[in-house]
Design an enzyme around this catalytic site. Structure first.
Site, PDB file in Angstrom:
ATOM      1  N   GLU A  56      -5.884   3.371   7.507  1.00 54.78           N
ATOM      2  CA  GLU A  56      -5.350   2.455   8.519  1.00 54.78           C
ATOM      3  C   GLU A  56      -4.115   3.046   9.190  1.00 54.78           C
ATOM      4  O   GLU A  56      -3.945   2.948  10.407  1.00 54.78           O
ATOM      5  CB  GLU A  56      -4.954   1.118   7.863  1.00 54.78           C
ATOM      6  CG  GLU A  56      -6.075   0.391   7.135  1.00 54.78           C
ATOM      7  CD  GLU A  56      -6.122   0.759   5.657  1.00 54.78           C
ATOM      8  OE1 GLU A  56      -5.960   1.957   5.325  1.00 54.78           O
ATOM      9  OE2 GLU A  56      -6.328  -0.147   4.830  1.00 54.78           O
ATOM     10  N   CYS A  79      -4.518  -2.320   1.631  1.00 53.91           N
ATOM     11  CA  CYS A  79      -3.689  -2.528   0.441  1.00 53.91           C
ATOM     12  C   CYS A  79      -2.495  -3.427   0.771  1.00 53.91           C
ATOM     13  O   CYS A  79      -2.064  -3.527   1.911  1.00 53.91           O
ATOM     14  CB  CYS A  79      -3.236  -1.189  -0.137  1.00 53.91           C
ATOM     15  SG  CYS A  79      -2.252  -0.184   0.979  1.00 53.91           S
TER      16      CYS A  79
HETATM   17 ZN   LIG Z   1      -3.318   1.333   2.315  1.00 45.40          ZN
END
Ligand SMILES: [Zn+2]
Length: 380
Positions: A56, A79
């Site tokens: 990302e 995350c």
């Molecule tokens: Zn991450």
């Protein structure tokens, strides 16, 4: 074929990027991310190596200011915890991404839904589950390891139609054709460790390296050798620089002088139980502690049989060559163990796929052990 530019198209692209990095992320999952704004791709990224940027973040960096108002397609839930890098869910929120499409929800207990929750709390629209099956299968080793801290074990073997991995003379070159053998090198590349029994070392003297030209990514070579019979000239032992690239699992009863000699060759020797056989469940726990998330079990038949008997095999990849070699008990079987008395006790393969590779057939499935139906090893 022309496809409409829609969610699935972009997620497939993200999955493809993730897939390409398989075998190089260590204990980390493979992840891909595509950022799309007004029908235009503005950023792409894949996690390439442990300690390096998350998918990302790389995609956001590429998109710059264009990330505001964009949709992010991510193969794994972003995350939400501070690990080696700041959480990606925060980065997505700060960049002004409006919608996030997630394939699989992270099985990591540190994440497990909290990344998605964090995004939602900040007003980001989240759609989860698109192509989740593909995404989960891609990280099946990681998914097991992160929850159990045990390596995901794939048993691979190549045998004749009568289940033989060599002729009664010991000749085994070659059972399958070149395309199947090439595929094995790709499989080795995608595992953290390759494991064989001492019988295979004595019979074939394998090197157990991948032929792919990526020296930094050679898997750990593991030999199960209860009495330390590995010859000092064995090709599986480290050569020159790669000290520690070979691990020998043995028992407390193995001769100390052999241990010293093998260690002098650069091998690491670990004791797994008092014998007479190597304690395989303990061995898997030790490999897990060494952060080995995946093991390719390449035989021979006795070690494969013992691993199956101990319910330690998560996946089987079985090549069958269209030939018979015969030879009865003198010709080794692909899997050999004491066996069950009843057909109902048999270990079954579920979730099976069948593929032809050159002239050979490749059968892939997930062992189901009796009284353990719907094993957690099946991809969801
Ligand atoms: Zn991450």
């Amino acid at each position: 074929m022309l496809q409409p530019l829609q969610d699935e198209t972009y997620m497939r692209l993200a999955l493809q990027m993730a897939q390409s990095a398989q075998g190089q992320t260590g204990v980390n999952p493979v992840v891909g991310c595509v950022l799309v704004k007004d029908g235009r791709i503005v950023g792409m990224g894949a996690h390439l190596r442990r300690g390096e940027g998350h998918a990302e973040v790389l995609a956001l960096q590429m998109a710059g200011a264009e990330a505001a108002g964009a949709t992010a397609y991510v193969t794994l839930e972003p995350c939400s915890h501070y690990g080696r890098t700041p959480p990606c869910s925060d980065r997505l929120i700060r960049s002004g991404v409006r919608r996030v499409v997630v394939a699989s929800v992270d099985p990591n207990p540190l994440v497990a839904g909290s990344g998605i929750a964090r995004l939602k709390c900040s007003g980001v629209r989240v759609d989860a589950g698109l192509l989740a099956e593909e995404a989960n299968a891609m990280n099946e080793a990681f998914n097991k390891f992160i929850v159990t801290r045990l390596p995901f074990v794939t048993m691979k073997n190549a045998s004749t139609l009568d289940g033989k991995i060599a002729a009664r003379t010991g000749d085994s070159k070659w059972i399958t054709g070149a395309p199947a053998r090439e595929l094995v090198h790709t499989m080795r590349h995608r595992h953290a460790a390759i494991m064989v029994g001492i019988g295979t070392v004595l019979a074939d003297d394998p090197e157990l390296t991948t032929r792919l030209a990526v020296p930094a990514l050679h898997p750990l070579r593991v030999v199960v050798d209860s009495q330390l019979r590995t010859p000092l000239s064995a090709r599986v032992l480290p050569a020159g620089q790669d000290e520690g690239s070979t691990l020998i699992l043995t028992t407390a009863g193995a001769p100390a002088s052999r241990r010293e000699a093998l260690e002098a060759q650069g091998a690491k020797v670990l004791t797994c139980g008092s014998g007479p056989h190597v304690d395989l469940p303990l061995a898997m726990r030790l490999l897990g502690e060494m952060e080995v998330p995946s093991v390719l079990l390449e035989g021979g038949g006795r070690l494969s049989g013992a691993m199956l008997e101990n319910r330690l095999v998560d996946k089987a990849v079985l090549f069958f060559a269209p030939k018979w070699i015969g030879g009865g008990a003198q010709a080794p079987d692909n899997v050999s163990f004491g066996g069950f008395g009843r057909m109902s006790e048999a270990i079954r393969l579920a979730g099976m796929t069948v593929q032809t590779v050159g002239d050979d057939v490749c059968l892939t499935g997930y062992p189901q052990y009796a009284e353990e139906e719907a094993s957690s090893c099946l991809p969801e």
